[in-house]
Write an enzyme that holds these catalytic residues in place. Structure first.
Site, PDB file in Angstrom:
ATOM      1  N   TRP A 178       0.867  -1.187   0.000  1.00 11.66           N
ATOM      2  CA  TRP A 178       0.000   0.000   0.000  1.00 11.66           C
ATOM      3  C   TRP A 178       0.898   1.229   0.000  1.00 11.66           C
ATOM      4  CZ3 TRP A 178      -0.242   3.707   4.063  1.00 11.66           C
ATOM      5  CH2 TRP A 178      -1.112   4.782   3.770  1.00 11.66           C
ATOM      6  N   GLU A 216      -3.034  -2.927  -2.589  1.00 19.46           N
ATOM      7  CA  GLU A 216      -4.167  -2.335  -1.856  1.00 19.46           C
ATOM      8  C   GLU A 216      -4.484  -0.919  -2.329  1.00 19.46           C
ATOM      9  OE1 GLU A 216      -3.335  -1.885   2.318  1.00 19.46           O
ATOM     10  OE2 GLU A 216      -5.399  -1.324   2.810  1.00 19.46           O
ATOM     11  N   LYS A 218      -6.701   2.752  -2.425  1.00 14.49           N
ATOM     12  CA  LYS A 218      -7.312   3.650  -1.440  1.00 14.49           C
ATOM     13  C   LYS A 218      -7.828   4.881  -2.156  1.00 14.49           C
ATOM     14  CE  LYS A 218      -6.498   5.715   3.046  1.00 14.49           C
ATOM     15  NZ  LYS A 218      -5.667   5.743   4.233  1.00 14.49           N
ATOM     16  N   ASP A 249      -9.605  -3.010   1.340  1.00 12.38           N
ATOM     17  CA  ASP A 249      -9.668  -2.524   2.716  1.00 12.38           C
ATOM     18  C   ASP A 249     -11.036  -1.887   2.929  1.00 12.38           C
ATOM     19  OD1 ASP A 249      -9.528  -0.500   4.875  1.00 12.38           O
ATOM     20  OD2 ASP A 249      -7.432  -1.087   5.050  1.00 12.38           O
ATOM     21  N   HIS A 252     -11.449   2.004   2.577  1.00 14.92           N
ATOM     22  CA  HIS A 252     -10.789   2.714   1.484  1.00 14.92           C
ATOM     23  C   HIS A 252     -11.686   3.106   0.324  1.00 14.92           C
ATOM     24  CE1 HIS A 252      -6.409   1.483   2.598  1.00 14.92           C
ATOM     25  NE2 HIS A 252      -7.083   1.964   3.615  1.00 14.92           N
ATOM     26  N   HIS A 276      -8.562  -6.388   4.038  1.00 15.57           N
ATOM     27  CA  HIS A 276      -8.146  -5.646   5.220  1.00 15.57           C
ATOM     28  C   HIS A 276      -9.428  -5.277   5.937  1.00 15.57           C
ATOM     29  CE1 HIS A 276      -3.747  -4.135   4.784  1.00 15.57           C
ATOM     30  NE2 HIS A 276      -3.849  -5.437   4.881  1.00 15.57           N
ATOM     31  N   ASP A 284     -11.480   6.959   6.815  1.00 17.14           N
ATOM     32  CA  ASP A 284     -10.710   5.730   7.023  1.00 17.14           C
ATOM     33  C   ASP A 284     -10.058   5.763   8.400  1.00 17.14           C
ATOM     34  OD1 ASP A 284      -9.369   3.315   6.342  1.00 17.14           O
ATOM     35  OD2 ASP A 284      -7.574   4.449   5.843  1.00 17.14           O
ATOM     36  N   ASP A 286      -9.980   3.592  10.823  1.00 11.97           N
ATOM     37  CA  ASP A 286      -9.381   2.364  11.344  1.00 11.97           C
ATOM     38  C   ASP A 286      -9.776   2.061  12.783  1.00 11.97           C
ATOM     39  OD1 ASP A 286      -7.559   1.225   9.136  1.00 11.97           O
ATOM     40  OD2 ASP A 286      -7.021   3.345   9.145  1.00 11.97           O
ATOM     41  N   ASP A 316      -7.009  -4.800   9.903  1.00  7.80           N
ATOM     42  CA  ASP A 316      -6.230  -3.570   9.768  1.00  7.80           C
ATOM     43  C   ASP A 316      -6.938  -2.429  10.495  1.00  7.80           C
ATOM     44  OD1 ASP A 316      -4.540  -1.544   9.073  1.00  7.80           O
ATOM     45  OD2 ASP A 316      -5.168  -1.425   6.975  1.00  7.80           O
TER      46      ASP A 316
HETATM   47  C1  RNT Z   1      -3.677   2.469   5.065  1.00  6.41           C
HETATM   48  C2  RNT Z   1      -3.792   1.050   4.666  1.00  6.41           C
HETATM   49  C3  RNT Z   1      -2.676   0.154   5.086  1.00  6.41           C
HETATM   50  C4  RNT Z   1      -2.186   0.436   6.494  1.00  6.41           C
HETATM   51  C5  RNT Z   1      -1.235  -0.596   7.035  1.00  6.41           C
HETATM   52  C6  RNT Z   1      -0.497  -0.097   8.218  1.00  6.41           C
HETATM   53  O1  RNT Z   1      -4.812   3.185   4.862  1.00  6.41           O
HETATM   54  O2  RNT Z   1      -5.006   0.535   5.095  1.00  6.41           O
HETATM   55  O3  RNT Z   1      -3.047  -1.159   4.919  1.00  6.41           O
HETATM   56  O4  RNT Z   1      -3.232   0.582   7.383  1.00  6.41           O
HETATM   57  O5  RNT Z   1      -0.419  -1.049   6.042  1.00  6.41           O
HETATM   58 ZN    ZN Z   2      -5.312  -1.540   4.858  1.00  7.77          ZN
END
Ligand code: RNT
Ligand code: ZN
Length: 392
Positions: A178, A216, A218, A249, A252, A276, A284, A286, A316
């Site tokens: 990513w 990945e 985003k 993810d 994302h 993810h 985002d 998390d 994630d």
């Molecule tokens: C970031 C991505 C990525 C990270 C990790 C730490 O938006 O989701 O995957 O969260 O690699």
């Molecule tokens: Zn991620």
């Protein structure tokens, strides 16, 4: 009659074998991300977190060094049933003062030894954020060839390190890439960075390695709100063309866009998917994954479409405002609970009612399922695995 036996009978009455569900559940690997343990800081000893992502909160107990991190992971795993993997980022090796384009397998030897001893498989990620050479908001798509080459080298070495993981475990290491490359404001030239990035990726993946490579996408990040080089379309096409795994993810995409709705379609064109599993709150952010509708929907898409062999599940998230071990425990247990709920569906019956256009039966059964005693099955599973059924 025990709670479990009661549940077993209830499920049997709708054609579901709880023993089969428990056995299958136990074997599904879930990759636990190491970076919840220290708020994505890593052990280089320098930079703070940057690159479009942010960990907020200052709850005490973040891991200060690699030994603490491993001890925390071991503690978390005591309350997490089933087959777990551990997902490392390149900044988590013995890499104090080691430049990222110079990382080697030896910097991860202690992790490999530890994983063997713990009977865990490892996954990996090159780290292209929190670094002076990512400060322009560009890495592999940077106009300066020197910077691009630096990161290409980092990614190549990451793949080599991951191959060492593969050789000391029974399954291939998943290596996810990513990058945060993009622009705060709308660029006029959206094509050139993607061209540069495309060439960099071709270099990175030129060498075949015994690993599973994933990429990945985003949509946006902090400071890259208007444009990202690695958009969904870019990676989807690249993954299809180059037979890589596509990483989806949950945080994302657009706020109402869900990854559960993408899995079956994409599965027809890419051999493998990496998920993810995260929880975006307005952005985002998390957050720790909850047992919410989307989590269950993700699990159902995997189970219903029989994709367990081709979908790799990774978590994630990174919440610095709560206890780090609990964050892992809650997220990992929720992912497995969602998979259990999915495994306890009488899918053939549901499918049959759908394909005979009996939508009444489908609706009735789906609604009844919501109140079925899956918790008693979870309880039994945890008991058998010697982990607490109720985590406190
Ligand atoms: C970031 C991505 C990525 C990270 C990790 C730490 O938006 O989701 O995957 O969260 O690699
Ligand atoms: Zn991620």
């Amino acid at each position: 009659m025990s709670m479990y036996n009661f549940a077993k009978e209830q499920y049997a009455a709708i054609g579901v074998d709880t023993e089969m569900a428990i056995n299958k559940l136990d074997e599904i690997p879930i990759s636990m991300h190491c970076w919840q343990g220290d708020d994505v800081k890593g052990f280089e000893g320098g930079e703070s977190l940057s690159g479009g992502i942010q960990s907020t909160g200052n709850h005490p107990g973040a891991a200060a060094n690699v030994d603490e991190l491993r001890a925390m992971i071991e503690n978390a795993l005591k309350v997490i049933p089933g087959q777990s993997r551990i997902n490392l980022h390149a900044i988590y090796g013995d890499v104090k003062n080691v430049e990222r384009n110079l990382i080697e397998p030896k910097h991860f030897k202690a992790w490999i030894d530890w994983a063997k001893e713990q009977n865990l498989a490892l996954d990996f990620n090159p780290t292209l954020f929190s670094h002076p050479k990512s400060k322009d908001g560009m890495t592999l798509s940077h106009p300066d060839k020197g910077i691009r080459d630096f990161w290409v080298e980092h990614c190549k070495r990451s793949r080599q390190i991951a191959e060492c993981f593969t050789s000391s475990q029974e399954s291939k290491a998943v290596v996810n890439l990513w990058i945060a490359d993009g622009f705060k404001d709308a660029p006029v030239d959206t094509l050139t960075p993607r061209l540069r990035y495309l060439n960099a990726l071709d270099e990175i993946y030129a060498e075949k390695r015994d690993i599973i490579d994933a990429i990945e996408s985003k949509l946006f990040g902090i400071g890259v709100e208007s444009y990202t080089v690695g958009s969904h379309e870019f990676y989807l096409a690249y993954a299809v063309k180059n037979k890589l795994a596509l990483c989806l993810d949950a945080g994302h995409f657009h706020p109402t866009e869900v990854i559960s709705a993408k899995i079956s379609a994409v599965s027809l064109f890419v051999e493998r998917l990496l998920l993810h599993v995260s929880r975006p709150v307005r952005w985002d952010s998390d957050h720790v994954v909850m047992l919410d509708d989307e989590l269950v929907a993700i699990a159902k898409e995997i189970i219903r479409n029989d994709l367990l062999n081709r979908v790799h599940i990774g978590l994630d998230f990174f919440d610095g405002s709560i206890d780090r071990i609990s964050a892992w425990a809650v997220g990992m247990r929720n992912m497995r609970k969602a998979l259990l709920i999915a495994l306890l569906e009488p899918f053939p019956t549901l499918k049959e009612s759908e394909w005979s256009f009996d939508f009444t039966k489908r609706l009735v059964l789906l609604e009844e399922l919501k109140a079925m005693p899956w918790q008693a099955v979870w309880n039994e599973y945890c008991l058998r695995k010697d982990v607490p059924a109720i985590y406190k």
